[in-house]
Design a protein around this motif. Structure first.
Motif, PDB file in Angstrom:
ATOM      1  N   SER A  28      -2.516   1.520   8.336  1.00 38.75           N
ATOM      2  CA  SER A  28      -3.948   1.283   8.495  1.00 38.75           C
ATOM      3  C   SER A  28      -4.208   0.769   9.900  1.00 38.75           C
ATOM      4  CB  SER A  28      -4.446   0.277   7.452  1.00 38.75           C
ATOM      5  OG  SER A  28      -3.745  -0.949   7.579  1.00 38.75           O
ATOM      6  N   ARG A  64      -7.355  -4.077   7.529  1.00 39.20           N
ATOM      7  CA  ARG A  64      -8.015  -3.905   6.226  1.00 39.20           C
ATOM      8  C   ARG A  64      -7.403  -2.701   5.501  1.00 39.20           C
ATOM      9  NH1 ARG A  64     -13.086  -1.549   4.448  1.00 39.20           N
ATOM     10  NH2 ARG A  64     -13.958  -2.755   2.721  1.00 39.20           N
ATOM     11  N   SER A  73       0.832  -1.204   0.000  1.00 35.83           N
ATOM     12  CA  SER A  73       0.000   0.000   0.000  1.00 35.83           C
ATOM     13  C   SER A  73       0.867   1.255   0.000  1.00 35.83           C
ATOM     14  CB  SER A  73      -0.927   0.005   1.224  1.00 35.83           C
ATOM     15  OG  SER A  73      -0.171   0.091   2.415  1.00 35.83           O
ATOM     16  N   GLU A 118      -5.662  -0.283   2.410  1.00 35.55           N
ATOM     17  CA  GLU A 118      -5.843   0.031   1.006  1.00 35.55           C
ATOM     18  C   GLU A 118      -4.594  -0.402   0.253  1.00 35.55           C
ATOM     19  OE1 GLU A 118      -6.515   4.201   0.825  1.00 35.55           O
ATOM     20  OE2 GLU A 118      -8.634   4.048   1.354  1.00 35.55           O
ATOM     21  N   THR A 163      -7.192   2.529  -6.075  1.00 37.52           N
ATOM     22  CA  THR A 163      -7.079   1.991  -4.714  1.00 37.52           C
ATOM     23  C   THR A 163      -8.166   0.955  -4.457  1.00 37.52           C
ATOM     24  OG1 THR A 163      -6.126   4.045  -3.888  1.00 37.52           O
ATOM     25  CG2 THR A 163      -7.107   2.579  -2.272  1.00 37.52           C
ATOM     26  N   GLU A 164      -7.777  -0.161  -3.856  1.00 39.93           N
ATOM     27  CA  GLU A 164      -8.709  -1.212  -3.494  1.00 39.93           C
ATOM     28  C   GLU A 164      -8.468  -1.608  -2.039  1.00 39.93           C
ATOM     29  OE1 GLU A 164      -8.011  -4.348  -6.236  1.00 39.93           O
ATOM     30  OE2 GLU A 164      -9.064  -3.367  -7.907  1.00 39.93           O
ATOM     31  N   ARG A 165      -9.466  -2.259  -1.461  1.00 36.89           N
ATOM     32  CA  ARG A 165      -9.351  -2.742  -0.093  1.00 36.89           C
ATOM     33  C   ARG A 165      -8.990  -4.216  -0.083  1.00 36.89           C
ATOM     34  NH1 ARG A 165      -8.954   0.617   4.418  1.00 36.89           N
ATOM     35  NH2 ARG A 165     -10.233   2.467   4.079  1.00 36.89           N
ATOM     36  N   THR A 166      -8.254  -4.625   0.954  1.00 33.29           N
ATOM     37  CA  THR A 166      -7.947  -6.034   1.149  1.00 33.29           C
ATOM     38  C   THR A 166      -8.061  -6.369   2.632  1.00 33.29           C
ATOM     39  OG1 THR A 166      -6.362  -7.801   0.639  1.00 33.29           O
ATOM     40  CG2 THR A 166      -5.465  -5.744   1.497  1.00 33.29           C
ATOM     41  N   ASN A 167      -8.226  -7.633   2.943  1.00 29.79           N
ATOM     42  CA  ASN A 167      -8.329  -8.109   4.325  1.00 29.79           C
ATOM     43  C   ASN A 167      -7.130  -8.992   4.631  1.00 29.79           C
ATOM     44  OD1 ASN A 167     -11.323  -7.302   5.034  1.00 29.79           O
ATOM     45  ND2 ASN A 167     -11.394  -8.225   3.007  1.00 29.79           N
TER      46      ASN A 167
END
Length: 212
Positions: free
Chosen positions: A76, A101, A71, A103, A118-122
Motif C-alpha cells: 500500500s 492506510r 493484508s 487493506e 476487506t477493511e481499511r486500517t490506519n
C-alpha cells in the motif's frame, strides 16, 4: 497428477499483477525526481562536500510502498517524514514518523484470512534510531537500527486498535545534489509487534531532503 492450490495462494497471485504495474511508476517518479534535482545543480561535479559533512539537521519527505503481513503481504502507499543529523564521522541520529492506510483481512486472532471481507486500517509509526554511514564525496550509503511506537487503528464496525512497538532496520543511500538539497532511497525491514504476534513488514521509499 493432481495439484492443489490454496485459496490464499490464489488471492495473493491475483494481487501480484496490480503491484507489478506500480513498479514502473515508482521507478519513473524516483528517476524524474533525481534528474530534476541534478538539473538545478551544476555544482555536483565539483569537489565541494560540505553538504554531507555539515553537522546540522536534514529534514526530508519520502513516499513509497509498505508491505503489511496482515493484508496478505499486499503493498500500500505510504508517506514518511524523517529528520537526521550527524553525531560523529560514522554515525547519524534519525527521528522518523510514517503513515499508511492498507487493506486488511484479519480474524479475531489478528491473522490474515482471505475469506473475510476487506477493511481499511490506519498505521502510524514514530521512531528514533542510529545509522552507520560512509561518506564518499556527495554520496552516503547507510544502514542502521531504529525503535519506537507502532499504532494501528482499524475502521468500520467492530474496529479495534493496536498500540505497541516496532524495531526497524533501514538500509539506503543519500545523494546531495547541492550543499542543501538531496535525494534519498531506502529499504526498511520492520518487526511490528501486535497483541499476540510480531509481523515482518517492509518499506520501500524514495524522496527529497533539505540540509540546513
Amino acid at each position: 497428477m493432481n495439484f492443489c492450490i490454496s485459496e490464499r495462494s490464489l488471492a495473493l497471485s491475483a494481487r501480484l499483477p496490480k503491484w507489478r504495474r506500480t513498479w514502473p511508476a515508482l521507478f519513473s517518479c524516483a528517476a524524474g525526481l533525481l534528474m530534476a534535482v541534478l538539473a538545478v545543480s551544476p555544482a555536483l561535479s565539483q569537489s565541494e562536500t560540505s553538504g554531507p559533512t555539515r553537522e546540522s539537521w536534514s529534514v526530508g519527505l519520502a513516499a513509497g510502498a509498505f508491505k503489511y503481513e496482515p493484508s496478505g503481504d499486499q503493498r500500500s502507499a505510504m508517506i514518511a517524514l524523517r529528520a537526521d543529523r550527524p553525531i560523529s564521522r560514522w554515525l547519524r541520529l534519525e527521528a522518523s514518523t510514517t503513515y499508511t492506510r492498507p487493506e486488511i483481512q484479519t480474524n479475531t486472532a489478528g491473522m490474515f484470512d482471505p475469506d473475510l471481507p476487506t477493511e481499511r486500517t490506519n498505521i502510524f509509526t514514530v521512531t528514533l534510531g542510529v545509522q552507520f554511514r560512509y561518506t564518499v564525496g556527495r554520496v552516503e550509503p547507510y544502514g542502521g537500527l531504529s525503535a519506537g511506537f507502532f499504532g494501528r487503528y482499524d475502521e468500520g464496525p467492530g474496529a479495534s486498535s493496536v498500540t505497541s512497538s516496532t524495531l526497524q532496520f533501514p538500509f539506503g543511500i543519500r545523494l546531495w545534489a547541492t550543499d542543501n538539497i538531496g535525494v534519498r532511497g531506502e529499504y526498511r525491514f520492520n518487526l511490528d509487534s501486535h497483541q499476540f504476534v510480531t509481523y515482518n513488514d517492509t518499506e520501500l521509499t524514495a524522496g527529497v531532503f533539505w540540509t540546513f
